[in-house]
Scaffold this active site. Structure first.
Site, PDB file in Angstrom:
ATOM      1  N   HIS A  46       0.814  -1.218   0.000  1.00 23.97           N
ATOM      2  CA  HIS A  46       0.000   0.000   0.000  1.00 23.97           C
ATOM      3  C   HIS A  46       0.850   1.272   0.000  1.00 23.97           C
ATOM      4  CE1 HIS A  46       0.491  -0.153   4.490  1.00 23.97           C
ATOM      5  NE2 HIS A  46       0.403   1.150   4.390  1.00 23.97           N
TER       6      HIS A  46
ATOM      7  N   ASP B 209       0.371  -7.597   1.445  1.00 21.57           N
ATOM      8  CA  ASP B 209       0.744  -6.189   1.612  1.00 21.57           C
ATOM      9  C   ASP B 209       2.256  -6.014   1.642  1.00 21.57           C
ATOM     10  OD1 ASP B 209       0.271  -3.464   1.825  1.00 21.57           O
ATOM     11  OD2 ASP B 209       0.334  -3.507   4.015  1.00 21.57           O
TER      12      ASP B 209
ATOM     13  N   SER C 114       4.615   2.549   7.974  1.00 18.28           N
ATOM     14  CA  SER C 114       4.308   1.372   7.163  1.00 18.28           C
ATOM     15  C   SER C 114       5.509   0.957   6.321  1.00 18.28           C
ATOM     16  CB  SER C 114       3.114   1.658   6.244  1.00 18.28           C
ATOM     17  OG  SER C 114       1.943   1.853   6.990  1.00 18.28           O
TER      18      SER C 114
END
Length: 382
Positions: free
Chosen positions: A115, A145, A229
């Site tokens: 993402h 992911d 992230s």
């Protein structure tokens, strides 16, 4: 690179790292309706796994060990900028973090989140010393992911040591390293514990706000904020035990973040680096959950017995695929695969992606016009 003295010091910490371990774990069954910051998925999240509440390490050893672990890993954590084409040309659309895990000749490789790099026109990596380098996307996988980037290795001096989830215990110290709020707070370090293992988080792949997959994660209370992230979750030995991915963003919830375990990440990273994608078994059908279709339609249109309340409906069969070769037909209802119950599309995918392999034969239990039958299908890869 570490000199010999640092290497010996590191071995010492591996032997003496956790002095007393976990004092206790509170076992709780809790049910949270939440919103994930990562994808904005609103969905029930149910778990009965134990959650640790305390970490009983000697203060002096903890501080020294944390500092050592951070020193060993911090230079391998980078910033990742997602640059997209906009009305005024190329512009930064988002930022995240990444971990340099490999250096091979003139190339170095970075693992980050899917993402973070999704739909990017260009990708830029910001090294720990501030150097900016252009990055190439080697491959990306929405289900886990994860994504792998390639950069020139000229400015790369250190690579991270990837650990194993088998050695991770609830209650042990966990250190998150990344770039919260973009590069404004680059190289930030937060410390907490591993709060839970074997958590399963729903993933929405197609944007319909329905779960398409459940990815396995480590739960931690180390602060994970926007921009973290793709960064590293590190143990006291300086090993990366997870790739930070998401947190629960809800007013009354604090300290529930998630990282992708390295045992889950490693084979995906290898496939993305070598092939650009993750090869998974493929049937060649579009499917819909039986539970999403009104009972009156199931009985009238499919002639499905009222006792059959779970399974997946074949909505379409692609030509030249294993499903077409096996003569699967539109409106067939799959209720079992190799004698394992198919309760939903997610359960079918889970079996295919974790139990089956491309080239293998699977046996499907199918209801066609209300009558049960067996269908043999040879899986291909996608």
């Amino acid at each position: 690179m570490l000199d010999e003295e640092n290497k010996q010091s590191r071995k010492h910490y591996k032997r003496s790292g956790l002095a007393y371990g976990v004092l206790g774990a509170i076992i709780a069954v809790f049910f949270i309706t939440t919103v994930f910051q990562w994808k904005g998925i609103s969905i029930n999240f149910n778990t009965s796994k134990p959650t640790a509440q305390a970490d009983e390490l000697k203060l002096g050893e903890t501080q020294e060990a944390v500092t050592q672990a951070v020193n060993e890993t911090a230079q391998t954590v980078v910033g990742v900028s997602n640059i997209k084409e906009g009305p005024r040309g190329l512009q930064k659309a988002g930022t995240g973090s990444g971990v340099i895990y490999k250096k091979d000749g003139n190339q170095a490789y970075i693992v980050t989140n899917h993402h973070v790099v999704e739909n990017a026109s260009q990708l830029e990596v910001i090294l720990s010393d501030g150097t900016k380098v252009e990055a190439e996307l080697k491959g990306s996988d929405p289900l886990t992911d994860l994504a792998v980037l390639q950069i020139d290795s000229e400015h790369v001096e250190e690579v991270a040591e990837l650990g194993s989830a088998e050695d991770v215990e609830v209650g042990q110290t966990a250190i998150a390293i990344g770039n919260p709020l973009g590069m404004e707070f680059a190289g930030s370090v937060t410390k907490g514990i591993v709060s839970g293992l074997n958590r399963n988080i729903p993933v929405d792949i197609n944007g319909d706000r329905q779960p398409d997959w459940q990815t396995e994660v480590i739960q931690t209370d180390a602060a994970i904020n926007p921009g973290n992230s793709g960064g590293a979750l590190v143990n006291l030995q300086g090993e990366v035990i997870g790739i930070n991915s998401m947190k629960i963003a809800k007013e009354k919830v604090e300290g529930i973040g998630f990282a992708i375990p390295m045992d889950v990440a490693k084979p995906v990273i290898k496939d993305l680096e070598n092939h650009g994608s993750v090869e998974r078994p493929y049937m060649g059908v579009s499917l819909q959950d039986v539970s999403q279709v009104p009972g009156s339609i199931l009985e009238r249109k499919l002639n499905l017995p009222s006792a059959v309340k779970q399974g997946v409906i074949v909505a379409g069969v692609a030509q030249g695929t294993p499903a077409a070769d096996a003569n699967l037909q539109k409106y067939d209802v799959i209720t079992k695969i190799d004698d394992k119950k198919v309760t939903s599309l997610m359960s079918l995918r889970h079996y295919l992606y974790t139990e089956a392999k491309a080239g293998e034969q699977v046996e499907l239990t199918v209801y066609r016009n209300g009558e049960p039958m067996k269908v043999s299908l040879e899986l291909s890869s996608q």
